[in-house]
Structures are given as structure tokens and as C-alpha cells.
Design an enzyme around this catalytic site. Structure first.
Site, PDB file in Angstrom:
ATOM      1  N   GLU A 142       0.893  -1.185   0.000  1.00 42.56           N
ATOM      2  CA  GLU A 142       0.000   0.000   0.000  1.00 42.56           C
ATOM      3  C   GLU A 142       0.917   1.216   0.000  1.00 42.56           C
ATOM      4  O   GLU A 142       1.338   1.688   1.051  1.00 42.56           O
ATOM      5  CB  GLU A 142      -0.889   0.003   1.247  1.00 42.56           C
ATOM      6  CG  GLU A 142      -1.823  -1.186   1.363  1.00 42.56           C
ATOM      7  CD  GLU A 142      -3.056  -1.097   0.468  1.00 42.56           C
ATOM      8  OE1 GLU A 142      -3.268  -0.037  -0.157  1.00 42.56           O
ATOM      9  OE2 GLU A 142      -3.781  -2.091   0.388  1.00 42.56           O
ATOM     10  N   CYS A 178      -2.709   9.270   2.267  1.00 38.07           N
ATOM     11  CA  CYS A 178      -2.261   8.695   0.990  1.00 38.07           C
ATOM     12  C   CYS A 178      -3.253   9.064  -0.104  1.00 38.07           C
ATOM     13  O   CYS A 178      -2.902   9.116  -1.277  1.00 38.07           O
ATOM     14  CB  CYS A 178      -2.109   7.188   1.103  1.00 38.07           C
ATOM     15  SG  CYS A 178      -3.544   6.387   1.812  1.00 38.07           S
TER      16      CYS A 178
HETATM   17  P1  NAD Z   1       8.056   5.336   4.937  1.00 39.66           P
HETATM   18  O1  NAD Z   1       8.157   4.548   3.678  1.00 39.66           O
HETATM   19  O2  NAD Z   1       9.106   6.305   5.256  1.00 39.66           O
HETATM   20  O3  NAD Z   1       7.963   4.324   6.198  1.00 39.66           O
HETATM   21  C1  NAD Z   1       7.007   3.284   6.258  1.00 39.66           C
HETATM   22  C2  NAD Z   1       7.504   2.181   7.184  1.00 39.66           C
HETATM   23  O4  NAD Z   1       8.647   1.556   6.603  1.00 39.66           O
HETATM   24  C3  NAD Z   1       7.953   2.655   8.563  1.00 39.66           C
HETATM   25  O5  NAD Z   1       7.463   1.750   9.530  1.00 39.66           O
HETATM   26  C4  NAD Z   1       9.463   2.592   8.468  1.00 39.66           C
HETATM   27  O6  NAD Z   1      10.081   2.394   9.703  1.00 39.66           O
HETATM   28  C5  NAD Z   1       9.638   1.376   7.590  1.00 39.66           C
HETATM   29  N1  NAD Z   1      10.946   1.250   6.929  1.00 39.66           N
HETATM   30  C6  NAD Z   1      11.847   2.226   6.660  1.00 39.66           C
HETATM   31  N2  NAD Z   1      12.917   1.697   6.005  1.00 39.66           N
HETATM   32  C7  NAD Z   1      12.672   0.372   5.863  1.00 39.66           C
HETATM   33  C8  NAD Z   1      13.378  -0.707   5.252  1.00 39.66           C
HETATM   34  N3  NAD Z   1      14.549  -0.527   4.656  1.00 39.66           N
HETATM   35  N4  NAD Z   1      12.822  -1.932   5.276  1.00 39.66           N
HETATM   36  C9  NAD Z   1      11.607  -2.140   5.848  1.00 39.66           C
HETATM   37  N5  NAD Z   1      10.909  -1.155   6.446  1.00 39.66           N
HETATM   38  C10 NAD Z   1      11.408   0.086   6.445  1.00 39.66           C
HETATM   39  O7  NAD Z   1       6.602   6.033   4.883  1.00 39.66           O
HETATM   40  P2  NAD Z   1       5.993   7.133   5.862  1.00 39.66           P
HETATM   41  O8  NAD Z   1       6.708   8.422   5.681  1.00 39.66           O
HETATM   42  O9  NAD Z   1       5.868   6.569   7.240  1.00 39.66           O
HETATM   43  O10 NAD Z   1       4.499   7.261   5.305  1.00 39.66           O
HETATM   44  C11 NAD Z   1       4.116   8.094   4.242  1.00 39.66           C
HETATM   45  C12 NAD Z   1       3.994   7.311   2.955  1.00 39.66           C
HETATM   46  O11 NAD Z   1       3.100   6.206   3.130  1.00 39.66           O
HETATM   47  C13 NAD Z   1       3.385   8.133   1.829  1.00 39.66           C
HETATM   48  O12 NAD Z   1       4.064   7.846   0.637  1.00 39.66           O
HETATM   49  C14 NAD Z   1       1.938   7.636   1.760  1.00 39.66           C
HETATM   50  O13 NAD Z   1       1.323   7.820   0.508  1.00 39.66           O
HETATM   51  C15 NAD Z   1       2.128   6.191   2.089  1.00 39.66           C
HETATM   52  N6  NAD Z   1       0.875   5.595   2.580  1.00 39.66           N
HETATM   53  C16 NAD Z   1       0.177   4.785   1.732  1.00 39.66           C
HETATM   54  C17 NAD Z   1      -1.021   4.240   2.145  1.00 39.66           C
HETATM   55  C18 NAD Z   1      -1.825   3.370   1.221  1.00 39.66           C
HETATM   56  O14 NAD Z   1      -2.752   2.737   1.697  1.00 39.66           O
HETATM   57  N7  NAD Z   1      -1.525   3.304  -0.055  1.00 39.66           N
HETATM   58  C19 NAD Z   1      -1.512   4.495   3.431  1.00 39.66           C
HETATM   59  C20 NAD Z   1      -0.761   5.310   4.276  1.00 39.66           C
HETATM   60  C21 NAD Z   1       0.439   5.863   3.832  1.00 39.66           C
END
Ligand code: NAD
Length: 537
Positions: free
Chosen positions: A292, A326
Site C-alpha cells: 500500500e 495517501c
Molecule cells: P516510509 O516509507 O518512510 O515508512 C514506512 C515504514 O517503513 C515505517 O514503519 C518505516 O520504519 C519502515 N521502513 C523504513 N525503512 C525500511 C526498510 N529498509 N525496510 C523495511 N521497512 C522500512 O513512509 P511514511 O513516511 O511513514 O508514510 C508516508 C507514505 O506512506 C506516503 O508515501 C503515503 O502515501 C504512504 N501511505 C500509503 C497508504 C496506502 O494505503 N496506499 C496508506 C498510508 C500511507
């Protein structure tokens, strides 16, 4: 006498000042009466961020910061990779018990979790608002989504149906049956710190899976408080706590999970960039992933649209949650005949919002802060790029001068639909307003970006509506008509196409992603007819 008194008074004042200064610089919100709801949730000044049936952590201690004032809320000792490893082992053991419990009985446990969340709806909603920064009705609404999906999952627990198909061989039964996967890893984003876990966990639990959750680094208190609510239900029912294990932490824990063969499904919600690295790691070991990822959502307004409806929808769609959904509208594509009118109404709406900026926990507030300083930096960077790429700041554009991470809701006009910054997702309250000469052109622009999450059209034209939802219409996972791009219902499958990752959560048949399909043939005759009539004697 008078001078002695004065000395005493000034010494006391100095001590008071020192105390005040120390308290202001190092005191935690959890100690203040306004935030007493944190204690109702069983939170402390220092919390343990790992649960595998017991609370024990050995990773670094992080301070959770309140985005509305930049002050520390409380601390959480997060998980190390060793803690993660222990959680997976405990979850695997817990699965041995959980998978044997009939699905409707698992549903009963999920029903009780829903009830336990109902009892904590207000304080949990307040915590979401305090730690993430969204306004209180949205914080409470997020917890309510978890409760709703619990109700949904309870019904689903009696409907995880397979099939019986006619076999071409006499005395044979051909069946299709769904079995649980085992340990489901959930990695979630900061902006929906509880609902995303709720969508995944309620459904995965009735499917017979156990959970291991890693929430965002910046929302560890929500992860801990939520797991405490679930723990109480599991313990009361004599079910191993590691059915819902938690390992808070950073990229190291997330990476370990992506690479771990013991975790057959990783459900990842977050940015496209990180999601892609997670997906590749999971794919390398032929695991399953549910992605997602980011969106770049457009809202199209046709010349025949009801502009009163449009004006109410776009304010919430573009500036709600300070642009941190999102599904936030990032591109507003207006037919040239209504462009001036809609833009004027949008600006008027934003002027009203500016008067309702403040602490998201306070009533009457419509617009809260960015979640973190990083968000403010991304906002500033995107605006510089937008101006460089030909955009004009039509409204907003500034960081708001007050404690916390507040920025103005911002409108950019005059920029090309193909400008690189317009093609990208900036997770901030910036909307690009684009003028099109026909709605067919608008549909092409809707589809030309890499992301494919949400989309919306405002029109009264029935033919156009059916074009929009058909093969040559919007290519997104969420296609709306006469409602904003944000605000999805749990009954439908939620997710998006292309760089949004292709995953689906919540309603309809999303449950199938949490299970493996077994095709079963049972020979109940005394003969052994081989396939294709082959005789192998
Ligand atoms: P992010 O990608 O920075 O972090 C998401 C998660 O990934 C966090 O828990 C983080 O700790 C983890 N993470 C970081 N590096 C990692 C790695 N190398 N391996 C595994 N996990 C890792 O995202 P964010 O800033 O927390 O959230 C915002 C983003 O999320 C936006 O792009 C938004 O559109 C998206 N989002 C999408 C949906 C959807 O349903 N499509 C819903 C909510 C948010």
C-alpha cells in the site's frame, strides 16, 4: 529585614525559574493533567516497545515528540534485531495454538478486541491525535475504523468459503480450500498509525494467521497502547500473547522482516521508495507481499459539475489531515469553463482554514501540524521546485510561526501537468491546480502519473461517469464520483495500481491475500484412474 526578605524572594524566584526551565526543557507531556488519557492507556514516561507475550526490549530508546508543540510526550525502548528474532519465534509457537482454533471462535476473540477498543475509543483517539498530529475527530475516527473492521471480520470468520467442483473422474471429489499462512508481518506508516494495523490484523486473525507488527518509528506510543488493549483480551481468553506480537523499531527491524523466510507475508504501508526495496527483498525469497504505497491523486471537475458540492469536497480533499493522507488530492484538474470560479472558492475555503489552525486536540480546530520536521523540510523543498518549474504560489507557501511543525495549506497554479514535481507525491498540503480544455484531456492527465491510488470526478453526465469507471477511464484502485479522493469505506477493497503497489486491504475478497489456496482431489473409489486416461502399468 526588607532586604533579607527581598533576597529570600529572589532566591526563591531563581529556584522557581530553574525548576521551571528544567521542567520546560525536559518535562514530558505524560506528566501533565491535560494528557492524563495517556495513563488511562497504561502508558508511562518510559515504555517497553516489544511484546511477544512478555514486554521486553533491548533496542535504543526513542522519544516520541508531539508535532503540535515539538515537546516530548514519553519514551519507548524499541526493539533490536535480536528482539525481532525472539518475536518471530514466539509468534510461530503461538500459531500452533491459534491455527487450531475454529475460525468463528477466532472471530469471537476479534469481537472482544473490537469491544476493548470501544471502551478505549476516546483516549486512543486522543493519543493518535497527539502523536500523529491529525485533528481529534480524525484520531477518534481512525480507532473507529479498527472497531468497524473487527465487526466486519467477525462476520467474515463464518464466510471464509472454499468450493466443491465437479471432478471429471468417477468417485473423486475436487475441492478448493483456504488455509492460513502463518506469521504475517505488518510494517505501517506514520499517518495511519492504528487503522492500517487494524485492517490487517482483524482480517488476518480470523484467517488463522498470527501478527508481528512494526509501526513507524515516530508513532511508537500508538503501537504500544494498541497492543496493550489486545493483550488484555488475549490473556483473558488464555491465548498466547504472541498471536499479536509487536516489535517497534526502525529500518533494521523492517529489513530483517522483509528478508525472513519465517514470515510468509509482509504487508507494507509506506512510501513507494521503501515499499519497492521491501518488495524486492520479499520476492528474493519468494514470499508474498501486500503493498500500500504512495499516491498522486487527481480530482477532476467537469464544466457541468455542481460547484457547491465541489467547493465543500476540495477543501477537505486537499487540505484535510494537513495533506498527509495517501488519498489526499494533489492535482486538481479543472475544466477551463469553471477554472476561475473553483479556484476562487478554493482560496476562500483556505482563508477560513487558516483561522482554524491549532492544537489538533482542541475542539473547533480543522487543520493541524505536519507530523515531523522532515515533513516541513519536504514541504519547503517541493515549493522551491514548483516555483523553479514555473508554478506560482497562489495561496500559502509559508511555514507558520508557532511552536510545532505547522505549514500553510498551499495552492500552486500555472505549472505544467507534466512538471516533475507535479508527477511526484509530496506528502504535504500542496495542491497543483491545472486547467484543461476538455474532460478527455483531464482523464489522460489523471492516468499519466506513475502512481494509481485514488481519483475522483465531479460531473452530472451519466455517459461520462460510465466512461470514468470503465476501461478508458481512471486507472486507479479507488475511483470516485462526486465525492473527494479521500475517505474510503472498509467494505470495499482498498489499494492502488502501478507504483502504489497493487495490494488490497479491508473488504470484499481481500482476505484471500492472508491465506494460501489448496486445490484438493480426494479419491473415494476403489479405482485409480490416472489423468488423461494414461495407463502406467
Ligand atoms: P516510509 O516509507 O518512510 O515508512 C514506512 C515504514 O517503513 C515505517 O514503519 C518505516 O520504519 C519502515 N521502513 C523504513 N525503512 C525500511 C526498510 N529498509 N525496510 C523495511 N521497512 C522500512 O513512509 P511514511 O513516511 O511513514 O508514510 C508516508 C507514505 O506512506 C506516503 O508515501 C503515503 O502515501 C504512504 N501511505 C500509503 C497508504 C496506502 O494505503 N496506499 C496508506 C498510508 C500511507
Amino acid at each position: 529585614m526588607a532586604s533579607a526578605l527581598l533576597r529570600l524572594r529572589s532566591a526563591a524566584a531563581f529556584r522557581n525559574f530553574q525548576f521551571y526551565f528544567r521542567a520546560m526543557s525536559t518535562s514530558y507531556l505524560i506528566d501533565e493533567p491535560k494528557y492524563s488519557f495517556l495513563k488511562e492507556l497504561g502508558l508511562d514516561k518510559v515504555n517497553v516497545g516489544v511484546y511477544d507475550g512478555k514486554w521486553k526490549a533491548s533496542g535504543k530508546t526513542v522519544t516520541s515528540i508531539c508535532p503540535a508543540n515539538g515537546r516530548p510526550i514519553a519514551e519507548v525502548q524499541t526493539g533490536s534485531v535480536e528482539d525481532y528474532d525472539r518475536c518471530v519465534q514466539a509468534a510461530q509457537e503461538a500459531w500452533q495454538t491459534w491455527a487450531d482454533i475454529p475460525a468463528p471462535k477466532r472471530g469471537e476473540i476479534v469481537r472482544q478486541i473490537g469491544d476493548a477498543l470501544r471502551a478505549k475509543l476516546q483516549p486512543l483517539g486522543q493519543l493518535v491525535s497527539l502523536e500523529m498530529g491529525k485533528i481529534l475527530p480524525e484520531g477518534v475516527g481512525e480507532v473507529q475504523e479498527y472497531i468497524d473492521i473487527c465487526d466486519y471480520a467477525v462476520g467474515l470468520s463464518r464466510m471464509l468459503e472454499g468450493r466443491v467442483l465437479p471432478s471429471e473422474r468417477p468417485g473423486h471429489a475436487l475441492l478448493e480450500k483456504w488455509n492460513p499462512l502463518g506469521v504475517v508481518g505488518v510494517i505501517s506508516a506514520f499517518n495511519f498509525p492504528i487503522a492500517v494495523y487494524g485492517w490487517n490484523s482483524a482480517i488476518a486473525m480470523v484467517c488463522g494467521d498470527v501478527l508481528l507488527w512494526k509501526g513507524a518509528e515516530t508513532t511508537p506510543l500508538v503501537s504500544v497502547a494498541t497492543t496493550k488493549v489486545i493483550e488484555e483480551v488475549l490473556v483473558r481468553n488464555n491465548i498466547p500473547g504472541a498471536v499479536c506480537a509487536l516489535c517497534t523499531g526502525g529500518a533494521d527491524v523492517g529489513k530483517a522482516m522483509s528478508q525472513d523466510e519465517r514470515v510468509p507475508l509482509v504487508s507494507f504501508t509506506g512510501s513507494t521508495k521503501i515499499g519497492q526495496t521491501v518488495a524486492l527483498e520479499v520476492q528474493k525469497r519468494f514470499g508474498k507481499h501486500l503493498l500500500e504505497l504512495g499516491g498522486n491523486n487527481a480530482l477532476l471537475v467537469n464544466e457541468d459539475a455542481d460547484l457547491d458540492m465541489v467547493s465543500r469536497a476540495i477543501i477537505f480533499a486537499c487540505a484535510g489531515t494537513a495533506g498527509q493522507r495517501c488519498t489526499t488530492t494533489r492535482r486538481l484538474i479543472l475544466h477551463e469553463k469553471v477554472y476561475d470560479e473553483v479556484l476562487a472558492r478554493l482560496k476562500k475555503g483556505y482563508e477560513q482554514i487558516i483561522n482554524r489552525v491549532g492544537d489538533p486536540l482542541d475542539s473547533g480546530i480543522l487543520y493541524g501540524p505536519m507530523h515531523s520536521e522532515l515533513g516541513v523540510e519536504q514541504f519547503k523543498k517541493a515549493l522551491t521546485a514548483a516555483v523553479e518549474q514555473g508554478g506560482k504560489i497562489e495561496f500559502g507557501g509559508k511555514v507558520i510561526n508557532r511552536p510545532g511543525y505547522f505549514v500553510e495549506p498551499t495552492i500552486i497554479t500555472g505549472i505544467a501537468h507534466i512538471a516533475p514535481i507535479v508527477q511526484d507525491e509530496t506528502f504535504a498540503p500542496i495542491v497543483y491546480v491545472l486547467k484543461c480544455s476538455s474532460i478527455d484531456e483531464a482523464i489522460l492527465w489523471n492516468n499519466e502519473v506513475k502512481q494509481g491510488l485514488s481519483s475522483s470526478i465531479f460531473t452530472k453526465d451519466l455517459g461520462l461517469i460510465f466512461k470514468w469507471i470503465g476501461p478508458k477511464g481512471s486507472d486507479c484502485g479507488i475511483i470516485n464520483v462526486n465525492i473527494p479522493t479521500n475517505g474510503a469505506e472498509i467494505g470495499g477493497a482498498f489499494g492502488g495500481e502501478k507504483h502504489t503497489g497493487g495490494g488490497r486491504e479491508s473488504g470484499t475478497d481481500s482476505w484471500k491475500q492472508y491465506m494460501r489456496r489448496s486445490t484438493i482431489t480426494i479419491n473415494y473409489s476403489k479405482e485409480l484412474p490416472l489423468a488423461q486416461g494414461i495407463k502406467f502399468e
